[in-house]
Design an enzyme around this catalytic site. Structure first.
Site, PDB file in Angstrom:
ATOM      1  N   HIS A 346       0.796  -1.240   0.000  1.00 29.25           N
ATOM      2  CA  HIS A 346       0.000   0.000   0.000  1.00 29.25           C
ATOM      3  C   HIS A 346       0.822   1.280   0.000  1.00 29.25           C
ATOM      4  O   HIS A 346       0.253   2.373  -0.014  1.00 29.25           O
ATOM      5  CB  HIS A 346      -0.919   0.056   1.218  1.00 29.25           C
ATOM      6  N   LYS A 534      -8.501  13.874   5.040  1.00 29.31           N
ATOM      7  CA  LYS A 534      -7.618  12.715   4.977  1.00 29.31           C
ATOM      8  C   LYS A 534      -6.668  12.830   6.154  1.00 29.31           C
ATOM      9  O   LYS A 534      -6.656  13.865   6.833  1.00 29.31           O
ATOM     10  CB  LYS A 534      -6.839  12.670   3.663  1.00 29.31           C
ATOM     11  N   ARG A 535      -5.868  11.791   6.405  1.00 35.49           N
ATOM     12  CA  ARG A 535      -4.892  11.895   7.479  1.00 35.49           C
ATOM     13  C   ARG A 535      -3.939  13.056   7.206  1.00 35.49           C
ATOM     14  O   ARG A 535      -3.698  13.413   6.047  1.00 35.49           O
ATOM     15  CB  ARG A 535      -4.109  10.584   7.612  1.00 35.49           C
ATOM     16  N   LYS A 540       0.904  14.509   1.854  1.00 36.01           N
ATOM     17  CA  LYS A 540      -0.441  14.830   1.361  1.00 36.01           C
ATOM     18  C   LYS A 540      -0.606  16.337   1.152  1.00 36.01           C
ATOM     19  O   LYS A 540      -1.564  16.805   0.554  1.00 36.01           O
ATOM     20  CB  LYS A 540      -1.502  14.303   2.322  1.00 36.01           C
ATOM     21  N   THR A 642      -8.348   6.879  -1.814  1.00 35.08           N
ATOM     22  CA  THR A 642      -9.700   6.364  -2.034  1.00 35.08           C
ATOM     23  C   THR A 642     -10.734   7.460  -1.766  1.00 35.08           C
ATOM     24  O   THR A 642     -11.846   7.394  -2.293  1.00 35.08           O
ATOM     25  CB  THR A 642      -9.981   5.137  -1.134  1.00 35.08           C
ATOM     26  N   LYS A 646     -14.519   8.721  -3.564  1.00 30.39           N
ATOM     27  CA  LYS A 646     -15.773   9.026  -2.854  1.00 30.39           C
ATOM     28  C   LYS A 646     -16.292  10.405  -3.269  1.00 30.39           C
ATOM     29  O   LYS A 646     -17.496  10.603  -3.459  1.00 30.39           O
ATOM     30  CB  LYS A 646     -15.552   8.959  -1.337  1.00 30.39           C
TER      31      LYS A 646
END
Ligand code: 73E
Length: 801
Positions: A346, A534-535, A540, A642, A646
């Site tokens: 992952h 998100k985290r 990110k 992911t 969504k």
């Protein structure tokens, strides 16, 4: 019980009295939740038993999905939907003047996962059951899931999560199926008739007790099982120092590690991993042996999937049981094991690649260590045959090297399949990260682009949008999500655009109401809802989003004629409690929100909102309300993502880098229906190789950058001037590892385009509808079908409805 609303109402009231010892009038919402939950559980049980009996009698191949995380989210609403009894329940309840959503709000949100990896496992369970595939989850029943986040003066504070406080209606404890797991001790070797045998002695035993939860498929009779293990003291435990034994034992399943992509090098984490794996493999073998006499045939009936390397000890554990308990030879055991286990990678972030120091590993798991040593020796011998004299290559590929056990190498060598989670990620694995392994075992490597269950992320989260889609194209897409593409023919119809716009507006109003209640901030429904949830992680790049907002603030303040499409920037993110940088960024978002929201002129056109305690149930309120989806990781770093799927499924347009599954979203919707920017993955990787990036140059040459970076420490924020110095240092002193400044100009430019595009409402609505039409590819039903066909080689086993 659920055949019509009157029967339901009658059973509900009766059950409420018998369960809670109260009449309806005195009952609380929680009493009502427990009553309804129990009725639903009971309704599920007959299908559950029948499914298990069918699996036993058909004796077809089954898959077991081992994962250290399952981020389930609330189950009541999803189970009602999948069972097809939601409407009856809603109608019955409304006659009692209660709404289903009030009752649902009493359910705690089982947060047995950190983020994408754990949520993926939960989506997969839903798809397996819906496709009638015999597939079950194995995980840990953490007493405390991921921490609850509180924000105090802009800082994150962590509180222990308590999902089990009021019990869990969905679980069934199965003490008769408990198994023993051994830690510590030493291995005694003996020789009988020239056959070596091994026994772990002086070990400490822990009892693993299973709690089973039903996994209900959508409108089918299949009910699969999620088995979560709880650690308890064993009656074979020590007879001295009982208290510390009890404490140590229970600690194994007390907490989920609050970490995402960072590897926690803690011995307790290793204990959790072995605990999960040993109990699961024992349970899988016990169930296999009930129907099959020859353990040599195991791989024809059983597939075991490991979700990242956290359950990689499944490989040596299966070897151990096949040899030490079943009496197979090494070669026989290896043949079976390496054809049974498959592995998903992952992430390529080096800090997340698990490596255990031998000095910790060997004393805790002596027999397992011995087996890994043997796997390593045989593997290195194979390499020596294939690459004679290439010491460096062999050292680099070894499973044990430099005092460390490398879990990814163990997983590759012991599995029949290795997959990445988006095309670009699988390519990076093959061509870079795992290149020498790909050269050795090219047939093992493959891609399985992630997916999400549209049952939770569209049907459950957004019933309003679901209704519109059904009106236009019927409901075949629910079972065959690729049929969402039928919507594309209708996107120019004014009626569809209007109804979609109305739904989006309604969902924005609902979210705005929550924001007003929780944050005390009034947001403009007509503004763009621009969301990054998100985290929190440097790669990110929540920081890039922040710097863009700061830039807008400066423009608005400095130029009286500057016009901008109004926007509400919404954030949600948990930071790992020990991740200093990530916590600073959370504080920075809050300081920025204070500046922006309290400035009379700026706050007319932009607002900044941080939503506390981001989790599955909150996500279900956020995705349907979003206009813009922020997917702005440094290219090559986000394996898939992911959340991007969504958002798309709920009609938000993506602002994204060419990273992870964003690329495949672009391929689906076309370049005109996504806003991409920034360096490509190969440009990033090239910079990393040649070391030619100098963030200082961007700081010096772009005044916009200099201004926002300086504002971090020049007293612009009311905090102490040193508060955000470490963030500034990450950009300048540490040369901006994630290329925030490099991508800044490109990000500003694409965001301007977004603002302009939103003004053209008609076109925007068409683009949003195009995104929805193409989102079927990202259903986890597609992903799971690919795993089932290509990796697990399993087929459906179905009861007639
Ligand atoms: O890109 C996501 C991916 O969509 C990736 O970062 C995430 O997995 C998602 C599902 O495939 C992920 N989580 C972890 N590694 N990758 C991880 C690592 C250590 C502990 C917990 C989670």
């Amino acid at each position: 019980m659920f055949s019509n609303k009157d029967r339901f109402k009658e059973s509900f009231l009766k059950r409420l009295e018998s369960m809670c010892g109260k009449g309806f009038e005195e009952s609380t919402k929680r009493d009502q939740y427990h009553t309804l939950g129990n009725m639903v559980r009971e309704y599920i049980s007959s299908k559950w038993i029948e499914t298990n009996e069918l699996y036993r009698s058909e004796n077809k191949k089954q898959v077991y999905y081992l994962s250290i995380e399952f981020l389930l989210g609330r189950l009541l609403g999803q189970n009602l939907l999948n069972l097809g009894i939601k409407e009856i329940v809603e109608e019955g309840l409304s006659e009692l003047n209660i709404t289903l959503s009030e009752i649902e709000d009493c359910e705690s949100d089982p947060a047995l996962g950190n983020g994408g990896l754990g949520r993926l496992a939960a989506c997969f369970l839903d798809s397996l059951a819906t496709l009638n595939l015999p597939g079950h989850g194995y995980g840990i029943r953490y007493k405390h899931g991921l921490f609850d986040q509180k924000i105090v003066d802009g800082y994150q504070v962590e509180l222990p999560e308590q999902w089990l406080r009021h019990g869990n209606v969905w679980e069934v404890r199965k003490p008769d199926e408990a198994v023993e797991v051994s830690f510590w001790g030493r291995v005694e070797t003996s020789c009988d008739n020239n056959v070596l045998s091994f026994k772990q002695v002086g070990d400490q035993k822990v009892l693993a007790v299973p709690y089973d939860m039903p996994v209900v498929g959508f409108h089918v009779n299949t009910v699969n099982t999620l088995r979560l293990w709880n650690a308890e003291p064993s009656s074979f435990g020590p007879n001295h120092d009982i208290l510390s034994y009890k404490r140590e034992t229970e600690a194994i399943t007390d907490f989920l590690y609050p970490d995402d992509t960072h590897d926690e090098g803690k011995i307790l984490r290793l204990k959790q991993q072995y605990f999960l794996v040993s109990s699961s493999i024992q349970s899988i073998l016990a169930s296999y042996k009930k129907e099959n006499s020859n353990v040599r045939e195991l791989h024809h009936s059983v597939a075991i999937h490991i979700n990242d390397t956290h359950p990689a000890l499944a490989i040596p554990e299966l070897m151990r049981i096949l040899m030490d308990v079943e009496g197979l030879t090494w070669d026989e055991a290896w043949e079976i094991t390496s054809h049974t286990v498959s592995y998903t990678n992952h992430t390529i972030l080096s800090e997340a690649l698990e490596k255990w120091p031998i000095y910790l590993f060997k004393p805790l798991l002596p027999r397992i260590y011995m087996i890994i040593e043997e796997i390593n020796e045989r593997f290195c011998a194979e390499l020596w045959d294939r690459y004679p004299g290439e010491w460096q290559r062999i050292e680099h590929m070894a499973i044990i090297a430099h005092g460390l056990v490398k879990m990814a190498h163990l997983s590759i060598v012991g599995s029949c399949s290795i997959n990445g989670v988006a095309k670009i990620h699988s390519d990076i694995l093959k061509n870079r990260e795992m290149k020498p392994f790909y050269e050795l075992y090219p047939w093992k490597f493959n891609n399985k682009t992630n997916g999400i269950t549209h049952r939770r992320w569209l049907l459950k989260a957004n019933p309003e949008l679901t209704a519109i889609i059904k009106d236009v194209i019927g409901d075949e897409w629910i079972k065959q999500p690729e049929k969402l593409i039928d919507l594309k023919r209708h996107i120019y119809h004014p009626a569809l655009k209007e109804s979609f716009a109305a739904v989006k507006r309604k969902r924005k109003e609902i979210l705005a109401k929550k924001i007003a209640e929780k944050n005390g901030i009034i947001v403009d429904i007509d503004s763009i809802f621009d969301v990054q949830v998100k985290r929190l992680h440097a790669y990110k790049r929540q920081l890039l989003n922040v710097l863009h907002i700061l830039y807008l603030y400066n423009r608005i303040k400095e130029d009286a004629n500057y016009t901008i499409t109004p926007r509400t920037f919404i954030f949600g993110a948990k930071a790992s409690p020990t991740y200093y940088y990530a916590k600073k960024v959370i504080k920075l978002i809050h300081s920025l929100a204070d500046k922006v929201n309290n400035d009379p002129r700026v706050s007319k056109v932009i607002k900044v909102v941080f939503m506390e305690n981001y989790r599955v149930s909150l996500a279900e309120d956020i995705f349907p309300a979003a206009d813009v989806s922020e997917q702005i990781s440094t290219a090559s770093k986000e394996a898939s993502g992911t959340g991007n799927m969504k958002f798309m499924m709920n009609g938000a347009l993506t602002v994204g880098t060419l990273d992870g599954a964003n690329i495949e979203i672009m391929e689906e919707v076309g370049r005109d229906n996504i806003f991409t920017f920034g360096l490509t993955a190969s440009e990033v990787l090239k910079y990393e190789e040649n070391g030619r990036y100098r963030s200082m140059e961007y700081y010096h040459h772009d005044l916009r950058i200099r201004q926002v970076v300086d504002q971090l420490t020049n007293g612009f924020f009311s905090e102490d001037e040193g508060e955000f110095e470490s963030i500034k240092d990450s950009l300048l002193v540490q040369n901006d590892q994630y290329f925030v400044l490099r991508d800044f100009a490109s990000y500003i430019e694409v965001q301007e385009k977004v603002g302009v595009a939103y003004q053209n409402t008609d076109k925007w609505l068409e683009q949003a509808l195009i995104n929805i039409s193409h989102s079927g590819f990202f259903s986890s039903d597609r992903t799971i079908q690919q795993y089932a066909d290509d990796i697990w080689e399993i087929g459906p086993v179905a009861l007639k409805m």
